[in-house]
Scaffold this active site. Structure first.
Site, PDB file in Angstrom:
ATOM      1  N   LYS A   6       0.848  -1.193   0.000  1.00 35.11           N
ATOM      2  CA  LYS A   6       0.000   0.000   0.000  1.00 35.11           C
ATOM      3  C   LYS A   6       0.880   1.238   0.000  1.00 35.11           C
ATOM      4  O   LYS A   6       2.051   1.182   0.394  1.00 35.11           O
ATOM      5  CB  LYS A   6      -0.939   0.045   1.218  1.00 35.11           C
ATOM      6  CG  LYS A   6      -0.256  -0.016   2.600  1.00 35.11           C
ATOM      7  CD  LYS A   6       0.190   1.299   3.173  1.00 35.11           C
ATOM      8  CE  LYS A   6       0.812   1.147   4.560  1.00 35.11           C
ATOM      9  NZ  LYS A   6       1.898   2.029   4.869  1.00 35.11           N
ATOM     10  N   ASP A 131      -1.954  -1.659  10.947  1.00 39.79           N
ATOM     11  CA  ASP A 131      -2.180  -1.643   9.497  1.00 39.79           C
ATOM     12  C   ASP A 131      -2.793  -2.942   8.975  1.00 39.79           C
ATOM     13  O   ASP A 131      -3.166  -3.025   7.800  1.00 39.79           O
ATOM     14  CB  ASP A 131      -0.843  -1.448   8.752  1.00 39.79           C
ATOM     15  CG  ASP A 131      -0.444   0.017   8.681  1.00 39.79           C
ATOM     16  OD1 ASP A 131      -1.269   0.875   9.048  1.00 39.79           O
ATOM     17  OD2 ASP A 131       0.695   0.285   8.253  1.00 39.79           O
TER      18      ASP A 131
HETATM   19  P1  ATP Z   1       4.320  -0.057   7.761  1.00 39.74           P
HETATM   20  O1  ATP Z   1       4.166   0.746   6.525  1.00 39.74           O
HETATM   21  O2  ATP Z   1       3.093  -0.821   8.143  1.00 39.74           O
HETATM   22  O3  ATP Z   1       4.945   0.685   8.897  1.00 39.74           O
HETATM   23  P2  ATP Z   1       6.688  -1.237   6.705  1.00 39.74           P
HETATM   24  O4  ATP Z   1       6.406  -1.488   5.269  1.00 39.74           O
HETATM   25  O5  ATP Z   1       7.475   0.000   7.038  1.00 39.74           O
HETATM   26  O6  ATP Z   1       5.325  -1.245   7.476  1.00 39.74           O
HETATM   27  P3  ATP Z   1       7.317  -4.011   7.022  1.00 39.74           P
HETATM   28  O7  ATP Z   1       7.962  -4.374   5.724  1.00 39.74           O
HETATM   29  O8  ATP Z   1       5.927  -4.438   7.245  1.00 39.74           O
HETATM   30  O9  ATP Z   1       7.459  -2.440   7.299  1.00 39.74           O
HETATM   31  O10 ATP Z   1       8.285  -4.601   8.169  1.00 39.74           O
HETATM   32  C1  ATP Z   1       8.343  -4.093   9.467  1.00 39.74           C
HETATM   33  C2  ATP Z   1       9.165  -5.019  10.372  1.00 39.74           C
HETATM   34  O11 ATP Z   1       8.464  -6.243  10.558  1.00 39.74           O
HETATM   35  C3  ATP Z   1      10.530  -5.369   9.789  1.00 39.74           C
HETATM   36  O12 ATP Z   1      11.492  -4.856  10.655  1.00 39.74           O
HETATM   37  C4  ATP Z   1      10.579  -6.888   9.743  1.00 39.74           C
HETATM   38  O13 ATP Z   1      11.747  -7.436  10.311  1.00 39.74           O
HETATM   39  C5  ATP Z   1       9.366  -7.363  10.522  1.00 39.74           C
HETATM   40  N1  ATP Z   1       8.672  -8.475   9.823  1.00 39.74           N
HETATM   41  C6  ATP Z   1       8.234  -9.601  10.360  1.00 39.74           C
HETATM   42  N2  ATP Z   1       7.618 -10.384   9.461  1.00 39.74           N
HETATM   43  C7  ATP Z   1       7.672  -9.735   8.291  1.00 39.74           C
HETATM   44  C8  ATP Z   1       7.207 -10.027   6.976  1.00 39.74           C
HETATM   45  N3  ATP Z   1       6.567 -11.162   6.680  1.00 39.74           N
HETATM   46  N4  ATP Z   1       7.437  -9.118   6.012  1.00 39.74           N
HETATM   47  C9  ATP Z   1       8.060  -7.948   6.311  1.00 39.74           C
HETATM   48  N5  ATP Z   1       8.517  -7.631   7.529  1.00 39.74           N
HETATM   49  C10 ATP Z   1       8.335  -8.500   8.523  1.00 39.74           C
END
Ligand code: ATP
Length: 287
Positions: A6, A131
């Site tokens: 997203k 989220d």
């Molecule tokens: P948001 O926009 O919701 O803040 P994001 O895109 O910045 O999320 P994600 O990629 O969802 O961040 O990852 C956040 C943290 O979650 C990472 O530090 C990662 O180590 C942990 N994590 C655990 N499982 C997963 C997964 N399946 N995919 C991505 N990250 C994961």
């Protein structure tokens, strides 16, 4: 099951809550860019294969946690093999982990014969992360409260050029470095004109990411120069996006950026909630 990324086209912090969370108003747009999740029932345990080396492979992975919480909640103890192929950059502001968790809940609820109602799924999703509920439906939505109070919103399916410098940015760190006193008062009423995203695309968290990575400001200026209808930063960053009317315009802008930018660049289309999953992969390119 595809688990879409997203972008937050709009994110305003409305206040800080006693529990430390922030109340916000955000407009979220799901994209054709998606992680691929497979679930094969069998055995007694939860086994996960996730090819992304930087991610936890066991209980810390959000997919694993979602599966464990689903079993707890429903009392169903069936085992499974979970396979996760990451396409969405990690800790990028694109919501990949939350989407993977929501996808896991959706698949398991189907496999188990839908023991959980939509409301129960929403509650379970919210317990995994603010989220996560958004990703139970794959349509644009406005999120309020901590982001879990959702209402659908009509947006045009623009083409998105996504730009990620390849450096992870933790959401927690961004909130810790947010100066609430520096933010303007949020307006009482909100409207998001689908024809004129340039009048409302904005993100109160963007300043923190831009201070951490000042070079991103130059890329935002490039996006504007290369014809983006609007541009911004997603979630807690550091992924930037530009909105373009056609895939060709988005790809051309991507190719121009590629001359000087060595990080991750992709083009994806906004989902309206009606596109079948089988068509998504035809609408995403890395550059
Ligand atoms: P948001 O926009 O919701 O803040 P994001 O895109 O910045 O999320 P994600 O990629 O969802 O961040 O990852 C956040 C943290 O979650 C990472 O530090 C990662 O180590 C942990 N994590 C655990 N499982 C997963 C997964 N399946 N995919 C991505 N990250 C994961």
């Amino acid at each position: 099951m595809l688990c879409p990324a997203k972008v937050n086209l709009y994110l305003r912090i409305v206040g800080r809550r006693p529990d430390g969370y922030h109340d916000l108003v955000t407009v979220m747009q799901p994209l054709t860019l998606a992680d691929e999740l497979t679930v094969t029932p069998g055995g007694e345990d939860i086994n996960l294969t996730c090819e992304a080396a930087e991610l936890p492979q066991g209980e810390e992975n959000l997919v694993w946690r979602a599966a464990a919480r689903f079993r707890e909640e429903t009392g169903q103890q069936f085992g499974m093999r979970l396979g996760l192929r990451k396409k969405i950059p990690v800790a990028a502001g694109l919501g990949g982990g939350s989407s993977d968790a929501a996808g896991t809940l959706l698949v398991l609820n189907e496999l188990a014969g839908r023991p959980l109602t939509d409301a129960a799924l929403h509650r379970l999703a919210a317990s995994l992360g603010a989220d996560v509920p958004f990703f139970l439906r794959r349509e644009p939505a406005v999120g309020r409260g901590i982001g879990t109070q959702l209402s659908p919103v009509t947006l045009k399916p623009y083409w998105y050029l996504l730009i990620n410098p390849g450096v992870a940015l933790s959401t927690r760190w961004v909130y810790e470095n947010l100066d609430l006193t520096a933010l303007p008062d949020p307006p009482a009423q909100e409207a998001w004109d689908p024809e004129h995203p340039e009048t409302w695309v904005r993100n109160d968290l963007g300043g923190v990411a831009l201070r951490r990575f000042p070079e991103l400001a130059g890329i935002l200026a490039d996006l504007k120069e290369f014809g983006a209808r609007a541009q911004g930063i997603s979630g807690s960053g550091p992924t930037l996006f530009g909105l373009f009317p056609t895939s060709e315009a988005a790809r051309q802008a991507g190719l121009r950026l590629r001359r000087t930018f060595s990080g991750w660049l992709a083009v994806a289309r906004g989902l309206t909630g009606t596109e079948p999953e089988t068509t998504w992969e035809n609408h995403v390119w890395t550059i």
